[in-house]
Design a protein around this motif. Sequence first.
Motif, mmCIF file in Angstrom:
data_model
loop_
_atom_site.group_PDB
_atom_site.id
_atom_site.type_symbol
_atom_site.label_atom_id
_atom_site.label_comp_id
_atom_site.label_asym_id
_atom_site.label_seq_id
_atom_site.Cartn_x
_atom_site.Cartn_y
_atom_site.Cartn_z
ATOM 1 N N ARG A 1 47.806 22.553 29.671
ATOM 2 C CA ARG A 1 46.688 21.980 28.909
ATOM 3 C C ARG A 1 45.402 22.757 29.134
ATOM 4 O O ARG A 1 44.621 22.965 28.218
ATOM 5 C CB ARG A 1 46.478 20.507 29.290
ATOM 6 N N ARG A 2 45.190 23.210 30.365
ATOM 7 C CA ARG A 2 43.996 23.989 30.704
ATOM 8 C C ARG A 2 44.431 25.233 31.459
ATOM 9 O O ARG A 2 45.166 25.132 32.444
ATOM 10 C CB ARG A 2 43.041 23.157 31.568
ATOM 11 N N PHE A 3 43.999 26.382 31.006
ATOM 12 C CA PHE A 3 44.356 27.614 31.719
ATOM 13 C C PHE A 3 43.254 28.651 31.552
ATOM 14 O O PHE A 3 42.422 28.569 30.652
ATOM 15 C CB PHE A 3 45.700 28.167 31.215
ATOM 16 N N CYS A 4 43.231 29.635 32.446
ATOM 17 C CA CYS A 4 42.292 30.749 32.308
ATOM 18 C C CYS A 4 43.089 32.048 32.347
ATOM 19 O O CYS A 4 44.102 32.150 33.041
ATOM 20 C CB CYS A 4 41.222 30.728 33.403
ATOM 21 N N PHE A 5 42.639 33.018 31.574
ATOM 22 C CA PHE A 5 43.331 34.299 31.454
ATOM 23 C C PHE A 5 42.470 35.390 32.074
ATOM 24 O O PHE A 5 41.332 35.602 31.657
ATOM 25 C CB PHE A 5 43.582 34.594 29.972
ATOM 26 N N GLU A 6 43.011 36.079 33.083
ATOM 27 C CA GLU A 6 42.261 37.123 33.784
ATOM 28 C C GLU A 6 42.723 38.528 33.424
ATOM 29 O O GLU A 6 42.176 39.497 33.927
ATOM 30 C CB GLU A 6 42.382 36.928 35.302
ATOM 31 N N ALA A 7 43.749 38.655 32.574
ATOM 32 C CA ALA A 7 44.309 39.974 32.225
ATOM 33 C C ALA A 7 44.657 40.728 33.506
ATOM 34 O O ALA A 7 45.228 40.153 34.412
ATOM 35 C CB ALA A 7 43.341 40.747 31.346
ATOM 36 N N PHE A 8 44.311 42.025 33.593
ATOM 37 C CA PHE A 8 44.558 42.797 34.811
ATOM 38 C C PHE A 8 43.393 42.597 35.770
ATOM 39 O O PHE A 8 42.232 42.671 35.367
ATOM 40 C CB PHE A 8 44.705 44.291 34.479
ATOM 41 N N LEU A 9 43.689 42.356 37.042
ATOM 42 C CA LEU A 9 42.630 42.192 38.028
ATOM 43 C C LEU A 9 41.848 43.497 38.171
ATOM 44 O O LEU A 9 42.421 44.587 38.043
ATOM 45 C CB LEU A 9 43.219 41.804 39.389
ATOM 46 N N PRO A 10 40.536 43.425 38.436
ATOM 47 C CA PRO A 10 39.739 44.651 38.586
ATOM 48 C C PRO A 10 40.249 45.514 39.733
ATOM 49 O O PRO A 10 40.735 44.999 40.741
ATOM 50 C CB PRO A 10 38.334 44.111 38.904
ATOM 51 N N ARG A 11 40.116 46.816 39.604
ATOM 52 C CA ARG A 11 40.539 47.720 40.674
ATOM 53 C C ARG A 11 39.401 48.017 41.654
ATOM 54 O O ARG A 11 39.637 48.357 42.797
ATOM 55 C CB ARG A 11 41.068 49.032 40.079
ATOM 56 N N GLU A 12 38.166 47.925 41.139
ATOM 57 C CA GLU A 12 36.996 48.171 41.986
ATOM 58 C C GLU A 12 36.866 47.024 42.996
ATOM 59 O O GLU A 12 36.891 45.851 42.619
ATOM 60 C CB GLU A 12 35.751 48.261 41.099
ATOM 61 N N LYS A 13 36.761 47.356 44.270
ATOM 62 C CA LYS A 13 36.849 46.369 45.343
ATOM 63 C C LYS A 13 35.817 45.250 45.231
ATOM 64 O O LYS A 13 36.149 44.069 45.367
ATOM 65 C CB LYS A 13 36.695 47.082 46.693
ATOM 66 N N LYS A 14 34.563 45.597 44.965
ATOM 67 C CA LYS A 14 33.502 44.594 44.899
ATOM 68 C C LYS A 14 33.736 43.624 43.747
ATOM 69 O O LYS A 14 33.587 42.397 43.898
ATOM 70 C CB LYS A 14 32.150 45.302 44.735
ATOM 71 N N GLU A 15 34.123 44.158 42.592
ATOM 72 C CA GLU A 15 34.386 43.313 41.422
ATOM 73 C C GLU A 15 35.614 42.440 41.652
ATOM 74 O O GLU A 15 35.643 41.267 41.259
ATOM 75 C CB GLU A 15 34.590 44.194 40.193
ATOM 76 N N LEU A 16 36.633 43.011 42.319
ATOM 77 C CA LEU A 16 37.851 42.257 42.622
ATOM 78 C C LEU A 16 37.533 41.060 43.515
ATOM 79 O O LEU A 16 38.010 39.949 43.272
ATOM 80 C CB LEU A 16 38.880 43.166 43.300
ATOM 81 N N GLN A 17 36.714 41.278 44.552
ATOM 82 C CA GLN A 17 36.353 40.195 45.463
ATOM 83 C C GLN A 17 35.613 39.077 44.748
ATOM 84 O O GLN A 17 35.829 37.901 45.024
ATOM 85 C CB GLN A 17 35.488 40.742 46.609
ATOM 86 N N LYS A 18 34.776 39.461 43.790
ATOM 87 C CA LYS A 18 34.035 38.462 43.019
ATOM 88 C C LYS A 18 34.992 37.590 42.205
ATOM 89 O O LYS A 18 34.870 36.359 42.178
ATOM 90 C CB LYS A 18 33.044 39.166 42.094
ATOM 91 N N VAL A 19 35.975 38.229 41.558
ATOM 92 C CA VAL A 19 36.954 37.486 40.759
ATOM 93 C C VAL A 19 37.798 36.583 41.652
ATOM 94 O O VAL A 19 38.046 35.418 41.325
ATOM 95 C CB VAL A 19 37.856 38.462 39.973
ATOM 96 N N LEU A 20 38.225 37.094 42.796
ATOM 97 C CA LEU A 20 39.060 36.307 43.708
ATOM 98 C C LEU A 20 38.309 35.087 44.233
ATOM 99 O O LEU A 20 38.895 34.010 44.387
ATOM 100 C CB LEU A 20 39.536 37.175 44.876
ATOM 101 N N GLU A 21 37.013 35.244 44.508
ATOM 102 C CA GLU A 21 36.202 34.114 44.964
ATOM 103 C C GLU A 21 36.162 33.015 43.908
ATOM 104 O O GLU A 21 36.209 31.828 44.224
ATOM 105 C CB GLU A 21 34.779 34.574 45.307
#
Length: 290
Positions: free
Chosen positions: A128-148
Amino acid sequence: MAGTLYLCATPIGNLEDMTFRAVRILKEADLIAAEDTRNSMRLLNHFDIHTPMTSYHANNRIEKARVLVDRLLEGKSVVLITDAGTPGISDPGEDLVRMAAEAGITVTPVPGACACISGLITSGLPTRRFCFEAFLPREKKELQKVLEELKTETRTIVIYEAPHRLVRTLETLEKALGDRRVTLCRELTKKHETILRTTLREALRYYSGEEPRGEFVIVIEGRSGEDLLREQQQRWEEMTLPQHMDLYLQQGLDRREAMKMVARDRGIGKRDVYSLLLEEEEGKDGENGG
């Protein structure tokens, strides 16, 4: 009059998933804009489509979009297709759509296969509710932000991943999110389609000994609301009442509103907050007087 930009979905594996409408639109169009013309040529040949084709990909997405918009404004019809699935999802199609819409051009979908939705509906997890992240970022700082952000995400999470990066991504997800329920969809609609419903920890163990092959859709269970509430409650309880009050007073709330918010956070009555604050203040006065 301006032409129409068609966003045409193509099969993600099984060619029988091509719709009658998609074949007709591709045949009738003045031009097909394809992410990879060599890859798309095989599809067009299979369905006996001979419409002229041009490349539209990540490296030319802005300058080529301008060319395509000009063609559309001349009254030509253009069909956008991606390597597989629905264009505009995790590909440069979104730029062309935005520019066409800004130019007043009609943009219409020609629906069909989509790996994200196909993976979600076969996962067995809430849809019913979902979010789509496609491919996770490869850049470490951006990846950490998404994971948080994903740590507290209560919706079902859908991610794409290539086989050579799968184990690393599972390690990253398990470390950041804990051992959640997960479904790994491999080679959807193709001959070797595999749906593995397991947990992140078990999936990591499995693919550490089994070489991943094919493209993956990873569908991950969202964080439960009860867990988040317990975690938040614990954070409030670790704060003193005056600290909790200061948190809201510093946001510009008056004392009455701050007490109301503190009472809500701690699951107690506003009168209880008032009494406890009074006790603390009287206790401090007593200490100072002594």
